[in-house]
Design a protein around this motif. Structure first.
Motif, PDB file in Angstrom:
ATOM      1  N   ILE A 247       0.843  -1.189   0.000  1.00  0.00           N
ATOM      2  CA  ILE A 247       0.000   0.000   0.000  1.00  0.00           C
ATOM      3  C   ILE A 247       0.881   1.242   0.000  1.00  0.00           C
ATOM      4  N   LEU A 248       0.790   2.012  -1.076  1.00  0.00           N
ATOM      5  CA  LEU A 248       1.497   3.277  -1.225  1.00  0.00           C
ATOM      6  C   LEU A 248       0.452   4.385  -1.129  1.00  0.00           C
ATOM      7  N   MET A 249       0.740   5.417  -0.321  1.00  0.00           N
ATOM      8  CA  MET A 249      -0.232   6.486  -0.115  1.00  0.00           C
ATOM      9  C   MET A 249       0.333   7.836  -0.510  1.00  0.00           C
ATOM     10  N   ILE A 250      -0.482   8.605  -1.186  1.00  0.00           N
ATOM     11  CA  ILE A 250      -0.187   9.997  -1.478  1.00  0.00           C
ATOM     12  C   ILE A 250      -0.954  10.790  -0.425  1.00  0.00           C
TER      13      ILE A 250
ATOM     14  N   ARG B  31       3.257   1.498   3.562  1.00  0.00           N
ATOM     15  CA  ARG B  31       3.237   0.620   4.720  1.00  0.00           C
ATOM     16  C   ARG B  31       4.390  -0.356   4.585  1.00  0.00           C
ATOM     17  N   GLY B  32       5.203  -0.404   5.626  1.00  0.00           N
ATOM     18  CA  GLY B  32       6.348  -1.306   5.631  1.00  0.00           C
ATOM     19  C   GLY B  32       6.726  -1.657   7.054  1.00  0.00           C
ATOM     20  N   ARG B  33       7.950  -2.074   7.235  1.00  0.00           N
ATOM     21  CA  ARG B  33       8.446  -2.414   8.569  1.00  0.00           C
ATOM     22  C   ARG B  33       9.648  -1.537   8.888  1.00  0.00           C
ATOM     23  N   ASP B  34       9.718  -1.097  10.153  1.00  0.00           N
ATOM     24  CA  ASP B  34      10.862  -0.283  10.580  1.00  0.00           C
ATOM     25  C   ASP B  34      12.025  -1.186  10.953  1.00  0.00           C
ATOM     26  N   SER B  35      13.083  -0.601  11.478  1.00  0.00           N
ATOM     27  CA  SER B  35      14.288  -1.376  11.804  1.00  0.00           C
ATOM     28  C   SER B  35      14.071  -2.393  12.926  1.00  0.00           C
ATOM     29  N   LEU B  36      13.001  -2.218  13.707  1.00  0.00           N
ATOM     30  CA  LEU B  36      12.682  -3.170  14.776  1.00  0.00           C
ATOM     31  C   LEU B  36      11.674  -4.225  14.343  1.00  0.00           C
ATOM     32  N   GLY B  37      11.252  -4.163  13.081  1.00  0.00           N
ATOM     33  CA  GLY B  37      10.306  -5.143  12.569  1.00  0.00           C
ATOM     34  C   GLY B  37       8.846  -4.791  12.803  1.00  0.00           C
TER      35      GLY B  37
ATOM     36  N   ASP C  72      -6.779  13.134   1.004  1.00  0.00           N
ATOM     37  CA  ASP C  72      -6.792  14.598   1.030  1.00  0.00           C
ATOM     38  C   ASP C  72      -7.562  15.031   2.280  1.00  0.00           C
ATOM     39  N   ILE C  73      -6.822  15.196   3.366  1.00  0.00           N
ATOM     40  CA  ILE C  73      -7.417  15.562   4.649  1.00  0.00           C
ATOM     41  C   ILE C  73      -6.294  16.056   5.570  1.00  0.00           C
ATOM     42  N   PRO C  74      -6.567  17.038   6.420  1.00  0.00           N
ATOM     43  CA  PRO C  74      -5.545  17.400   7.415  1.00  0.00           C
ATOM     44  C   PRO C  74      -5.206  16.178   8.275  1.00  0.00           C
ATOM     45  N   SER C  75      -3.972  16.061   8.660  1.00  0.00           N
ATOM     46  CA  SER C  75      -3.493  14.926   9.461  1.00  0.00           C
ATOM     47  C   SER C  75      -3.673  13.590   8.732  1.00  0.00           C
ATOM     48  N   ALA C  76      -3.416  13.585   7.438  1.00  0.00           N
ATOM     49  CA  ALA C  76      -3.585  12.371   6.638  1.00  0.00           C
ATOM     50  C   ALA C  76      -2.735  11.214   7.160  1.00  0.00           C
ATOM     51  N   GLU C  77      -1.525  11.518   7.612  1.00  0.00           N
ATOM     52  CA  GLU C  77      -0.658  10.453   8.115  1.00  0.00           C
ATOM     53  C   GLU C  77      -1.249   9.810   9.370  1.00  0.00           C
ATOM     54  N   ARG C  78      -1.869  10.596  10.220  1.00  0.00           N
ATOM     55  CA  ARG C  78      -2.493  10.046  11.421  1.00  0.00           C
ATOM     56  C   ARG C  78      -3.611   9.077  11.058  1.00  0.00           C
ATOM     57  N   PHE C  79      -4.462   9.459  10.107  1.00  0.00           N
ATOM     58  CA  PHE C  79      -5.538   8.560   9.679  1.00  0.00           C
ATOM     59  C   PHE C  79      -4.961   7.260   9.137  1.00  0.00           C
ATOM     60  N   ALA C  80      -3.923   7.371   8.321  1.00  0.00           N
ATOM     61  CA  ALA C  80      -3.315   6.178   7.748  1.00  0.00           C
ATOM     62  C   ALA C  80      -2.714   5.291   8.838  1.00  0.00           C
ATOM     63  N   ALA C  81      -1.953   5.891   9.739  1.00  0.00           N
ATOM     64  CA  ALA C  81      -1.289   5.116  10.789  1.00  0.00           C
ATOM     65  C   ALA C  81      -2.307   4.419  11.691  1.00  0.00           C
ATOM     66  N   GLU C  82      -3.343   5.120  12.092  1.00  0.00           N
ATOM     67  CA  GLU C  82      -4.338   4.526  12.989  1.00  0.00           C
ATOM     68  C   GLU C  82      -5.108   3.394  12.342  1.00  0.00           C
ATOM     69  N   THR C  83      -5.199   3.422  11.026  1.00  0.00           N
ATOM     70  CA  THR C  83      -6.033   2.434  10.340  1.00  0.00           C
ATOM     71  C   THR C  83      -5.254   1.227   9.819  1.00  0.00           C
ATOM     72  N   ILE C  84      -4.091   1.461   9.214  1.00  0.00           N
ATOM     73  CA  ILE C  84      -3.438   0.343   8.530  1.00  0.00           C
ATOM     74  C   ILE C  84      -2.219  -0.220   9.244  1.00  0.00           C
ATOM     75  N   LEU C  85      -1.804   0.399  10.330  1.00  0.00           N
ATOM     76  CA  LEU C  85      -0.686  -0.181  11.089  1.00  0.00           C
ATOM     77  C   LEU C  85      -1.278  -1.087  12.149  1.00  0.00           C
ATOM     78  N   ASP C  86      -1.209  -2.377  11.899  1.00  0.00           N
ATOM     79  CA  ASP C  86      -1.945  -3.341  12.715  1.00  0.00           C
ATOM     80  C   ASP C  86      -1.103  -4.054  13.763  1.00  0.00           C
ATOM     81  N   ASP C  87       0.161  -3.718  13.928  1.00  0.00           N
ATOM     82  CA  ASP C  87       0.995  -4.374  14.952  1.00  0.00           C
ATOM     83  C   ASP C  87       0.885  -3.644  16.277  1.00  0.00           C
TER      84      ASP C  87
END
Length: 113
Positions: free
Chosen positions: A38-41, A54-60, A98-113
């Protein structure tokens, strides 16, 4: 069996949340419903666009990772980047928010760990 939700379900949930909050979310390219990347603009405001995926950070742990060329706020550069990615990976989802705080919406929804 995987413990993560299918990409199609995550994308649907994200778009619904953004649209319900008064923003606009759209699918620019539909990927594999089960396991597509999933790539997001993210458009946080006039002239403030950037690419994350969406990917994995250095801690997995799941994370939103900056993607695209440097100076990706240029709409043409963003468009060129994701189209080239799609040529190499037809399973890739490309979502525009296209919304203020777009990254917050994305993080809260698609980061499932």
């Amino acid at each position: 069996m995987s413990d993560t939700l299918a990409s199609g379900i995550l994308v649907s949930a994200l778009l619904r949340r953004v649209n319900d909050a008064g923003g606009m979310g759209m699918v620019r390219a539909r990927g594999d419903a089960d396991s597509g990347a999933i790539l997001m603009i993210l458009n946080d405001g006039p002239g403030r666009s950037r690419l994350v995926e969406r990917g994995r950070d250095s801690l997995g742990k799941r994370a939103l990772i900056a993607a695209g060329p440097s100076g990706a706020s240029d709409p043409m550069a963003c468009d060129t980047y994701w189209r080239r990615r799609r040529e190499r990976d037809p399973d890739l989802w490309v979502i525009e928010l296209d919304i203020p705080s777009a990254e917050r919406f994305a993080a809260e929804t698609i980061l499932d760990d």
